[in-house]
Design a protein around this motif. Sequence first.
Motif: not given
Lengths: 300, 264
Positions: A124, A126-127, A133
């Motif tokens: 999570l 990372l996003v 992202l």
Amino acid sequence: MEPTAFTKQQKTPAFIFPSLGWFIFFLIIPLGIVVAFSLMHKGAYGQIEYRLDLGNFARVFEPIYLKTVFRSLLLAAFTAGTCLVLAYPLAYLMARSGDMLKKLILALVIVPFWTNFVIRIYALKLVLGENGLINQLLRELHLIAAPLQLTDNLIGVGIGMIYNYLPFMVLPLFVALDKLDFTLLDAAYDLGASRVQMALKVLLPLSLPGIVTGSIFVFIPAFGEFVIPDLMGGSQSMYVGTLITETFLKSRDWPFGSAMSTLLVLMAMVSFVIVLSRASRDPAAREMRGKRAEAGPVHV
Amino acid sequence: MFKTPFKTPLKPPRIPGKKRRPSLVAYTTFILAALYLPLVALSVLSFRGGPTLFHWYVRAFSDPQLLQSLWNSIFIGVGSTIISTVLGTMAALGLRRPRFPGRVAFESLINLPLVLPEIVMGLSLLVWFSFLKMTLGLFSVILAHTTFSVSYVTLIILARIKGMDPLLEEAASDLGATPWRAFWTVTFPLLLPAVISGALLSFTLSFDDFLITFFTSGVGSDTLPIRIYSMMRFGVTPEMNAISFSVIFFTLLTVVMVFRLRRE
């Protein structure tokens, strides 16, 4: 059932003794010690003096700690509330779907929650991170100039909590709604009820057991949560879980930590007694106990 | 004209079950996508940016610290699974007897780890182990994990037993089998899928656990979740993506196996 060779015996079976012994040695005695420590006095060097001291419980209600308790209550209430709003339409669609689709969505909701909890939070992050992202996408679309700060703050904690606890809400809601007789909605419609009336006067009261069970299943673990605020919230704010952990591992004030833990256990037990006592009357809640075991890792 | 209770008597008839609002479907798709987005992002990132596709995997699996934590996790998982499967199977078999003194108390005891706040379970074991002057390490973590796994194994096997015909074993003894033989040739094979899925669940639970391990592991007994947790505080590396996605991959494989066994 007719008494058979197997059901006639009334002696306690010897087969349960190994696990009974295990539970007494690794569950009951440790909990007993925590409760005992909560009533003891902490010496000047952090050692435990074996004399009665009720001050540990009183300290929980000191303003600095009360503030932490209050913050945790707010976070738990926010998590439970948001999860309820997000999960209800999903559970409703599941309950009204055909058998195949129902099972598919159920599996899709449960599966992420089998994967490692820390890894899920890591993914999570990372996003949501600065170069994650979402920020990359928004920058590509020229919607933002500077990256949005979505982790290491309250937003991160909120998203992390919802992400982790949503399945706990979906399951009980689904169990309640799945039992519901939807022709009652048609009856209400035929009798001229508006959509809002149908929702408030038919759907809501009938799914109330699921709402209560789901809210408790989210609220209680969310209240004592320590890892998500720690990983998603940066180092700013203190919650009950963080406070207990630090009291035990850093300041080594075991009597005070034990007092907080005892209160946390009491709170959890009272809530689950409510759920279980409903379970004797309410089939949805009874089934939920099985579902909890089936669902796998639960982070209470 | 008689008075009608209908406000609008001429509503179109509703066809039950046929109504699936597109907005609801879109919403559900969105929520499910959001649940999976992080996992998908993780998998994509774990393959990207290196000279070869599996570059970060090779790097991750040659990092001695990561490898050590992986072995610790596997060792603890196997250890606690063996103990909890044996204890849980026995407990479930004991609970076949519908009434016996202490049954209700024992059942509550089995449910206790499911409702006890995990943090309290972890720290109470920490307190107990230090009271016993036990060194914290792989062994203490195995003891801690077994304590919660036993409950899950027992409940899973018990569910299977409830669906079984108790007369089968009796029929075997009527046909002259000794109780021991009746158990091993009739009951146990029927229970085996539940025993295996209980064992797999127990391993997954142990492999996943963070909080209880956090309290009961000592120096040098870091498990993989603990290792990832401490690495996360120093930032994100591609090796972490690789090892994380490997773990997810194997967990999903296990889950599929458990579901398959459950269906039988």
